[in-house]
Design a protein around this motif. Structure first.
Motif, short mmCIF file in Angstrom:
data_model
loop_
_atom_site.label_atom_id
_atom_site.label_comp_id
_atom_site.label_asym_id
_atom_site.label_seq_id
_atom_site.Cartn_x
_atom_site.Cartn_y
_atom_site.Cartn_z
N ARG A 118 -0.42 35.67 -53.79
CA ARG A 118 -1.27 36.69 -53.16
C ARG A 118 -0.59 37.31 -51.94
N HIS A 119 0.16 36.48 -51.19
CA HIS A 119 0.79 36.97 -49.97
C HIS A 119 2.23 37.44 -50.18
N GLY A 120 2.67 37.49 -51.42
CA GLY A 120 3.99 38.03 -51.71
C GLY A 120 5.14 37.20 -51.20
N ALA A 121 4.98 35.88 -51.24
CA ALA A 121 6.04 35.00 -50.72
C ALA A 121 6.75 34.23 -51.83
N ALA A 122 6.49 34.58 -53.10
CA ALA A 122 7.02 33.79 -54.21
C ALA A 122 8.55 33.82 -54.28
N GLY A 123 9.17 34.79 -53.64
CA GLY A 123 10.63 34.89 -53.71
C GLY A 123 11.36 33.90 -52.83
N LYS A 124 10.69 33.36 -51.84
CA LYS A 124 11.33 32.40 -50.93
C LYS A 124 10.41 31.21 -50.72
N VAL A 125 10.52 30.23 -51.60
CA VAL A 125 9.66 29.04 -51.57
C VAL A 125 10.54 27.80 -51.53
N ARG A 126 10.19 26.87 -50.66
CA ARG A 126 10.87 25.57 -50.64
C ARG A 126 9.81 24.48 -50.65
N VAL A 127 9.96 23.52 -51.56
CA VAL A 127 9.02 22.42 -51.70
C VAL A 127 9.77 21.12 -51.49
N VAL A 128 9.27 20.29 -50.57
CA VAL A 128 9.90 18.99 -50.35
C VAL A 128 8.87 17.89 -50.50
N ALA A 129 9.35 16.72 -50.88
CA ALA A 129 8.52 15.52 -50.96
C ALA A 129 9.21 14.42 -50.17
N THR A 130 8.40 13.53 -49.60
CA THR A 130 8.96 12.57 -48.67
C THR A 130 8.69 11.13 -49.11
N SER A 131 8.15 10.30 -48.24
CA SER A 131 8.21 8.85 -48.41
C SER A 131 7.68 8.32 -49.73
N ALA A 132 6.46 8.67 -50.11
CA ALA A 132 5.87 8.08 -51.32
C ALA A 132 6.69 8.40 -52.56
N THR A 133 7.20 9.63 -52.63
CA THR A 133 7.95 10.04 -53.80
C THR A 133 9.33 9.39 -53.82
N ARG A 134 9.93 9.20 -52.64
CA ARG A 134 11.20 8.48 -52.58
C ARG A 134 11.05 7.07 -53.16
N ASP A 135 9.89 6.45 -52.90
CA ASP A 135 9.68 5.05 -53.28
C ASP A 135 9.22 4.86 -54.72
N ALA A 136 8.82 5.93 -55.40
CA ALA A 136 8.13 5.80 -56.70
C ALA A 136 9.10 5.76 -57.86
N ALA A 137 8.88 4.80 -58.78
CA ALA A 137 9.71 4.68 -59.97
C ALA A 137 9.51 5.85 -60.92
N ASN A 138 8.31 6.46 -60.89
CA ASN A 138 8.01 7.56 -61.82
C ASN A 138 8.01 8.92 -61.12
N ARG A 139 8.92 9.09 -60.17
CA ARG A 139 8.93 10.36 -59.44
C ARG A 139 9.28 11.54 -60.33
N ASP A 140 9.91 11.30 -61.50
CA ASP A 140 10.21 12.41 -62.42
C ASP A 140 8.93 13.10 -62.89
N GLU A 141 7.84 12.34 -63.02
CA GLU A 141 6.56 12.95 -63.40
C GLU A 141 6.11 13.94 -62.33
N PHE A 142 6.30 13.56 -61.08
CA PHE A 142 5.96 14.44 -59.97
C PHE A 142 6.81 15.71 -60.01
N VAL A 143 8.10 15.54 -60.22
CA VAL A 143 9.02 16.68 -60.24
C VAL A 143 8.62 17.66 -61.33
N ARG A 144 8.34 17.17 -62.53
CA ARG A 144 7.96 18.06 -63.64
C ARG A 144 6.68 18.82 -63.32
#
Length: 309
Positions: free
Chosen positions: A71-97
């Motif tokens: 809606r705000h026209g920002a789709a061209g510059k997006v960065r998504v990061v994940a931190t502690s819980a995802t670093r620790d998770a065995a199934n983080r690939d599910e999160f990534v997908r």
């Protein structure tokens, strides 16, 4: 002016910043700043996996954020990061997908050191106006980890440790309403042992100003300021004395869940974990000898936004 979007998915919350950045002027102007508590890291400390329910809560929040970004026209510059819980998770690939399916970009599961550097950049750009003594110790108390960054104009030393408001609650405080003295003592011992380890890599005694980030710290500030409701403009760059932090922590740890929920500044999703978050800040100030903390509403999200220009 460049419009960017940053998404930070932590252990307790998922947050969005859409901002206009003017690199020449060095300014960042909020277009949207949102936060939803999704408790992605629920149970990760015990099971090592992200639960299906936690993933769905997180993806639901992200779908709403994706609509705002478009809606705000920002789709061209997006960065998504994940931190502690995802670093620790065995199934983080599910999160990534799932994230790729929502935003069309691959989330970066960043290291604790990367998290620390982004938090430092986001938190300190506005501090020059206050002229606090340098170097700063920037402390970002998250759900699963806490980052410590020492620096004046850039990062000089950093350490990420596995203490956070969700992790400490699940380990020590989840069965008490309010927690017992024995539970609190166990949490204190755990936190203090980790704080001692920070000194191995971060010379915390060189710091002259403590800067506190994230929801536990801002909520403690709001209670200390006796705000009737959460007000970022009052909380941002507030200076809270150690005695106030100690008193707020004592009140939270001795309150029932119902009593904690009655604080006007309290987000409903933070009620269960705020005691542990306050206790981490309390122990940092006691162990490292800080008489006050400068509270910042700007953090890793702002660092992410600046990284996009």
């Amino acid at each position: 002016m460049t419009r960017v979007a940053a998404v930070d998915c932590g252990t307790n919350s998922v947050r969005l910043l859409i901002a206009d950045i003017d690199p020449a002027a060095g300014t960042l102007t909020d277009v949207e700043r949102r936060m939803e508590i999704v408790r992605l890291g629920e149970g990760v400390d015990e099971t090592g996996r992200l639960s299906p329910a936690a993933l769905e809560r997180t993806f639901a929040a992200m779908r709403g954020y994706a609509e705002l970004i478009d809606r705000h026209g920002a789709a061209g510059k997006v960065r998504v990061v994940a931190t502690s819980a995802t670093r620790d998770a065995a199934n983080r690939d599910e999160f990534v997908r799932g994230v790729v399916g929502v935003f069309g970009v691959v989330p970066e599961v960043i290291t604790g050191d990367e998290e620390a550097e982004l938090s430092f950049v986001g938190a300190t750009r506005e501090l020059a106006e206050l002229r606090p003594a340098r170097p700063y110790l920037v402390v970002d108390i998250g759900g699963g980890s806490t980052e410590f960054v020492l620096g004046s104009t850039s990062v000089e030393a950093a350490r990420s440790i596995d203490i956070g408001c969700v992790r400490m609650t699940e380990r020590h405080l989840k069965d008490g309403d309010p927690p017992s003295p024995e539970q609190i003592a166990a949490a204190v011992a755990d936190i203090d042992a980790q704080l001692a380890a920070v000194r191995e890599t971060v010379p915390v005694d060189e710091a002259r100003t403590l800067v506190g980030l994230a929801g536990s710290v801002t909520t403690v500030s709001g209670i200390a300021l006796d705000l009737p409701e959460y007000d970022p403009s009052r909380i941002h760059l507030s200076r809270i004395m150690a005695a106030q932090v100690h008193e707020v922590t004592r009140r939270l740890l001795h309150a029932t869940r119902d009593e904690r929920s009655r604080f006007g500044v309290m987000h409903p999703g933070r009620v269960d974990v705020i005691g542990a978050g306050a206790l981490i800040l309390d122990r940092i100030m006691r162990e490292y000898g800080f008489g006050a903390v400068v509270v910042s509403e700007h953090d890793i999200l702002d660092g992410l936004a600046w990284s996009l220009v």
